[in-house]
Enzyme design. Structure first.
Site, mmCIF file in Angstrom:
data_model
loop_
_atom_site.group_PDB
_atom_site.id
_atom_site.type_symbol
_atom_site.label_atom_id
_atom_site.label_comp_id
_atom_site.label_asym_id
_atom_site.label_seq_id
_atom_site.Cartn_x
_atom_site.Cartn_y
_atom_site.Cartn_z
ATOM 1 N N GLN A 114 0.866 -1.197 0.147
ATOM 2 C CA GLN A 114 -0.028 -0.181 0.012
ATOM 3 C C GLN A 114 0.760 1.361 0.005
ATOM 4 O O GLN A 114 1.566 1.569 0.896
ATOM 5 C CB GLN A 114 -1.010 -0.040 1.210
ATOM 6 C CG GLN A 114 -1.924 1.174 1.633
ATOM 7 C CD GLN A 114 -2.474 0.991 2.628
ATOM 8 O OE1 GLN A 114 -1.980 0.458 3.820
ATOM 9 N NE2 GLN A 114 -3.868 1.336 2.705
ATOM 10 N N GLU A 232 -9.210 -1.382 5.786
ATOM 11 C CA GLU A 232 -7.732 -1.581 6.579
ATOM 12 C C GLU A 232 -8.100 -1.688 8.040
ATOM 13 O O GLU A 232 -7.765 -2.438 8.493
ATOM 14 C CB GLU A 232 -6.846 -0.614 6.058
ATOM 15 C CG GLU A 232 -5.570 -0.702 7.009
ATOM 16 C CD GLU A 232 -4.750 0.592 6.463
ATOM 17 O OE1 GLU A 232 -3.507 0.241 6.612
ATOM 18 O OE2 GLU A 232 -5.198 1.614 6.220
#
Length: 395
Positions: A114, A232
């Site tokens: 990410q 997340e």
């Protein structure tokens, strides 16, 4: 069959899982996982053809029960792909993007990281400065990202970059899939308090990305990123835990096995933390039930906030309960970790690694703001830079 309406209840899903196991050899790990994806038993709530059956999310538990003991995913290495990239690709990806990326993501053939945080844009992610400039059918990306877990073994990354500096910070962003093997991508290790380097800083210099790697519309990157961030926080703080499991189970076992270390004060602290762990576990179960009806909301921020606080308190108590033994540390050797091995290491590692829980996936300070504003409905903090073009913000 495709095109036919089939009632997908618990018994039907169980029968499919049993039939799948009877027809596929688990001895070949990769082929077994590929076949499981193709059979719709990867994520049963995903659409048909994309690893799922369009079934209720909670029926995934039935699949896991029937396929226990067969090849499983490496959730430590694949966490970002499974918990963050996949739901974002499903929500905003084109049909071609979904079919290209989801299967090798789930089987572990391609690992994801990410590329969000930057040295000057962590808690306030929308101030990020990594630029993506369009050049025909490509985008040229320049900038630096930081705290990138697993970048050293990743094939792909989810990336947010600034495509219009003349717009306010939230409106000039675009979301991409970044090829981590592309020319101009450089990954450098960041050594942590544990002595390891699971994190990285990533430098992007003239990296060319085809426009087909864009997720969502140009300038809509902040909205796309919100899907990633909410998933997340659920992935970090909302994982299923059995009663008495997780870190509270580790501490309780230490308490039972070391009676000579017990004091009244430590006993009271353990009881309070047991109650908090149980409340957090039940809240997580409720959150996962809500997820079965749609995308995660701001409640996931509350779960992640609670998880971080609880994990730090429990890892600290575990060290105290062990006395002098708790002060030891098993391995200061620098190494490039593949994942966080929280329960496979000693109390010293757990204590040090838990310090990152209140930073990764959104700092606890920012999560408190989210809970206050979006869950409790309290007034938001003044934001004087909300409508100012990004290029005019002080940096």
């Amino acid at each position: 069959m495709k095109g036919m309406s089939v009632a997908l209840d618990e018994e039907t899903i169980r029968e499919r899982a049993v039939a799948f196991l009877a027809g596929h050899d688990p001895g070949d790990r990769l082929e077994f996982l590929r076949a499981r994806f193709d059979a719709g038993l990867a994520w049963v709530h995903f659409p048909e053809g994309l690893g799922g059956l369009g079934a209720p999310r909670e029926l995934q538990n039935v699949v896991e029960q029937e396929l226990a003991g067969t090849p499983q995913l490496d959730t430590g290495v694949q966490a970002i792909g499974l918990g963050m990239a996949a739901p974002t690709i499903l929500t905003f990806g084109t049909e071609e993007q979904r079919r290209r990326f989801l299967r090798p993501l789930w089987t572990g053939e391609e690992i994801w990281c990410q590329l969000f945080s930057e040295p000057g844009a962590g808690s306030d992610l929308a101030t990020l400065g990594t630029r993506a400039v369009r050049d025909g059918d490509e985008w040229v990306v320049d900038g630096q990202k930081v705290w990138t877990s697993g970048a050293h073994h990743s094939r792909w990354a989810i990336l947010v970059a600034r495509t219009d500096p003349d717009l306010p910070k939230h409106r000039g962003l675009t979301y991409f899939v970044c090829d981590m093997h592309a020319p101009g991508v450089e990954v450098r290790p960041l050594r942590q308090i544990t002595g390891e380097a699971e994190f990285n800083e990533v430098f992007l210099t003239g990296v060319r990305l085809d426009d087909s790697l864009r997720l969502g519309e140009v300038g809509d990157g902040w909205r796309v990123a919100q899907t990633t961030l909410m998933n997340e926080r659920v992935a970090i703080g909302g994982a299923p835990v059995r009663r008495g499991g997780g870190m509270i189970g580790v501490v309780a076992e230490t308490w039972r096995s070391r009676p000579e270390l017990r004091t009244h004060d430590l006993h009271q602290r353990l009881l309070r933390l047991w109650v908090e762990a149980e409340v957090t576990r039940l809240a997580g179960a409720r959150l996962r039930e809500q997820l079965s009806a749609g995308q995660p909301g701001p409640e996931g921020s509350g779960m992640k906030l609670s998880f971080a606080s609880l994990n730090q308190a429990l890892s600290g108590l575990d060290v105290e309960l062990r006395g002098e033994e708790g002060l030891g540390y098993d391995d200061w050797t620098f190494r490039r970790s593949d994942s966080v091995d929280f329960f496979g290491r000693g109390p010293g590692y757990r204590y040090l690694r838990a310090k990152g829980n209140s930073i990764e996936g959104g700092t606890s300070e920012i999560l408190r703001n989210i809970v206050a504003e979006r869950v409790l409905g309290l007034p938001s903090e003044p934001r004087v830079d909300k409508d100012v073009p990004w290029k005019d913000l002080p940096r």
